[in-house]
Write an enzyme that holds these catalytic residues in place. Structure first.
Site, mmCIF file in Angstrom:
data_model
loop_
_atom_site.group_PDB
_atom_site.id
_atom_site.type_symbol
_atom_site.label_atom_id
_atom_site.label_comp_id
_atom_site.label_asym_id
_atom_site.label_seq_id
_atom_site.Cartn_x
_atom_site.Cartn_y
_atom_site.Cartn_z
ATOM 1 N N THR A 262 0.816 -1.208 0.000
ATOM 2 C CA THR A 262 0.000 0.000 0.000
ATOM 3 C C THR A 262 0.853 1.264 0.000
ATOM 4 O O THR A 262 1.976 1.261 0.528
ATOM 5 C CB THR A 262 -0.902 0.001 1.249
ATOM 6 O OG1 THR A 262 -1.526 1.289 1.393
ATOM 7 C CG2 THR A 262 -0.106 -0.256 2.517
ATOM 8 N N TYR B 201 -1.852 0.228 10.055
ATOM 9 C CA TYR B 201 -2.110 -0.447 8.776
ATOM 10 C C TYR B 201 -0.863 -0.404 7.896
ATOM 11 O O TYR B 201 -0.394 -1.432 7.382
ATOM 12 C CB TYR B 201 -3.300 0.217 8.068
ATOM 13 C CG TYR B 201 -3.462 -0.231 6.650
ATOM 14 C CD1 TYR B 201 -3.811 -1.545 6.349
ATOM 15 C CD2 TYR B 201 -3.246 0.649 5.589
ATOM 16 C CE1 TYR B 201 -3.944 -1.957 5.037
ATOM 17 C CE2 TYR B 201 -3.386 0.248 4.279
ATOM 18 C CZ TYR B 201 -3.734 -1.062 4.009
ATOM 19 O OH TYR B 201 -3.848 -1.477 2.703
HETATM 20 N N1 UFG Z 1 -13.031 11.289 1.935
HETATM 21 C C1 UFG Z 1 -14.088 12.176 2.092
HETATM 22 N N2 UFG Z 1 -15.305 11.656 2.410
HETATM 23 C C2 UFG Z 1 -15.532 10.332 2.580
HETATM 24 C C3 UFG Z 1 -14.446 9.445 2.413
HETATM 25 C C4 UFG Z 1 -13.209 9.959 2.093
HETATM 26 O O1 UFG Z 1 -13.919 13.386 1.964
HETATM 27 O O2 UFG Z 1 -16.661 9.937 2.877
HETATM 28 C C5 UFG Z 1 -11.712 11.825 1.567
HETATM 29 C C6 UFG Z 1 -10.649 11.442 2.569
HETATM 30 O O3 UFG Z 1 -10.609 12.370 3.614
HETATM 31 C C7 UFG Z 1 -9.416 11.463 1.675
HETATM 32 C C8 UFG Z 1 -9.926 11.012 0.319
HETATM 33 O O4 UFG Z 1 -11.331 11.227 0.357
HETATM 34 O O5 UFG Z 1 -8.943 12.757 1.559
HETATM 35 C C9 UFG Z 1 -9.668 9.556 0.049
HETATM 36 O O6 UFG Z 1 -10.113 8.795 1.170
HETATM 37 P P1 UFG Z 1 -10.334 7.228 1.114
HETATM 38 O O7 UFG Z 1 -10.891 6.833 2.443
HETATM 39 O O8 UFG Z 1 -11.129 6.889 -0.084
HETATM 40 O O9 UFG Z 1 -8.903 6.627 0.881
HETATM 41 P P2 UFG Z 1 -7.541 6.895 1.690
HETATM 42 O O10 UFG Z 1 -6.715 7.809 0.832
HETATM 43 O O11 UFG Z 1 -7.782 7.310 3.075
HETATM 44 O O12 UFG Z 1 -6.956 5.432 1.770
HETATM 45 C C10 UFG Z 1 -6.443 4.767 0.664
HETATM 46 C C11 UFG Z 1 -6.587 3.284 0.818
HETATM 47 C C12 UFG Z 1 -5.835 2.789 1.999
HETATM 48 C C13 UFG Z 1 -4.406 3.217 1.865
HETATM 49 C C14 UFG Z 1 -4.310 4.681 1.627
HETATM 50 C C15 UFG Z 1 -2.900 5.073 1.338
HETATM 51 O O13 UFG Z 1 -7.932 2.950 0.945
HETATM 52 O O14 UFG Z 1 -5.918 1.393 2.073
HETATM 53 O O15 UFG Z 1 -5.085 5.074 0.531
HETATM 54 O O16 UFG Z 1 -2.642 6.250 1.943
HETATM 55 F F1 UFG Z 1 -3.741 2.933 2.999
#
Ligand code: UFG
Length: 329
Positions: A120, A144
């Protein structure tokens, strides 16, 4: 090139099931190992054996591998929700790192020569500069990311003894669904942006929250590198071929398009594809979100000759929305 039987752990889950489809479509013999804690039986295509087993059960896995003459493993099984890893790190180290240790032991017992591991971008933490290449220092900021980085290190050290070669694929933000509608993201309590937003688009939720509008980015929301799950799956097939073709070489490769998209850009694109605005609620930052994560995919392209087919943002969104509508119907 020989095509030994491949075991896919977590093959009934979101990304794993797309890899199974890609392997199956390309004529590989595939066996899925999944305990169905998150995976779904229906995600495994006809003609692919599903073994209900816990990947952390080393003795059981050694039997599964030996009995089916498995030559390579794609290891997807694990837990992936960052905030959950912060609240229950013990579970994350067990379900990700300790289970992988057991699986690797089983692979060594059974003489499996190739392992492809789902890693990841969370292994990088919150780097100051983008794009992020594979030489960027790994400094996870949550359990994680550590649980995956520890597994990478274990694979590196054991591969150095000549037991097997391995590939670690560091995924950026995986999104979308099989363009043929055969699989997609399922599960209660979704947290990923596009999944949540598509649920709001079909009426499963009242709105999508925007977590933070004061980041140091052009529109104030976080920037991510969203990669279509089927393009990621095709990278796995190429990576497997490379491991088999060059059995003394291991590699670590970023998987992304090298393109940053903000939360608001994603939601604007969704409104367009959906044909109607999806209600959004602007809110405070979510803990632990780095402002920007964008991959350099130069190595992935150069090493594997990867040519993505579904990189267009609207294509990613359309596939996710089609899948969500199908689930809702
Ligand atoms: N976000 C929102 N609203 C939501 C969900 C997410 O604004 O309802 C934003 C988050 O704050 C973030 C972006 O959208 O800025 C992406 O969020 P995600 O939860 O979709 O994904 P992440 O970037 O947090 O996580 C992903 C993978 C993880 C991995 C990570 C690497 O899902 O497994 O990237 O940093 F670890």
């Amino acid at each position: 090139m020989s095509k030994p039987p491949v075991l896919v752990t977590g093959g009934a889950g979101y990304i794993g099931s797309h890899a199974v489809l890609a392997l199956h479509d390309a004529g590989w013999r595939v066996v899925v190992a999944d305990n169905l804690s998150n995976g779904r039986r229906e995600a495994v295509p006809d003609g692919v054996e599903l073994v209900e087993v816990d990947v952390g059960d080393g003795a059981a896995m050694a039997r599964v591998l030996a009995e089916r003459n498995i030559g390579a493993i794609m290891h997807f099984a694990g837990s992936i929700v960052v905030p959950e890893s912060v609240s229950d790190p013990h579970f994350y180290y067990r379900n990700n790192t300790v289970a992988s240790h057991a699986l690797v032991g089983a692979a060594m017992t059974a003489g499996v020569r190739h392992i492809l591991f789902s890693s990841t971008a969370a292994t990088y933490g919150a780097p100051d500069t983008v794009p992020i290449d594979e030489d960027t220092p790994t400094r996870p900021i949550n359990p994680y990311g550590w649980s995956k980085l520890m597994t990478e290190q274990m694979l590196r050290d054991i591969a150095a003894t000549g037991a097997f070669n391995y590939g670690a694929l560091r995924y950026f933000n995986v999104a979308g669904a099989d363009p043929q509608g055969r699989s997609g993201q399922v599960g209660k309590g979704a947290t990923h942006l596009l999944k949540v937003a598509c649920e709001a688009a079909v009426g499963k939720r009242p709105h999508v929250n925007v977590f933070g509008t004061d980041y140091p980015t052009p529109d104030g929301t976080c920037i991510r590198d969203y990669i279509h799950v089927s393009d990621l799956a095709s990278a796995h097939v190429l990576a497997l071929e490379s491991l088999i073709a060059s059995p003394s070489e291991s590699f670590t490769l970023n998987c992304g398009y090298g393109r940053g998209t903000s939360v608001l850009e994603m939601l604007d694109a969704l409104d367009r594809v959906n044909g109607a605005p999806v209600p959004r609620v602007m809110g405070p930052r979510r803990a632990g979100d780095p402002p920007q994560l964008v991959a350099s995919n130069r190595r992935l392209v150069e090493r594997l000759g990867w040519a993505p087919r579904f990189a267009d943002t609207d294509t990613i969104i359309q596939s996710a929305l089609d899948w969500e509508r199908r689930l809702y119907a």
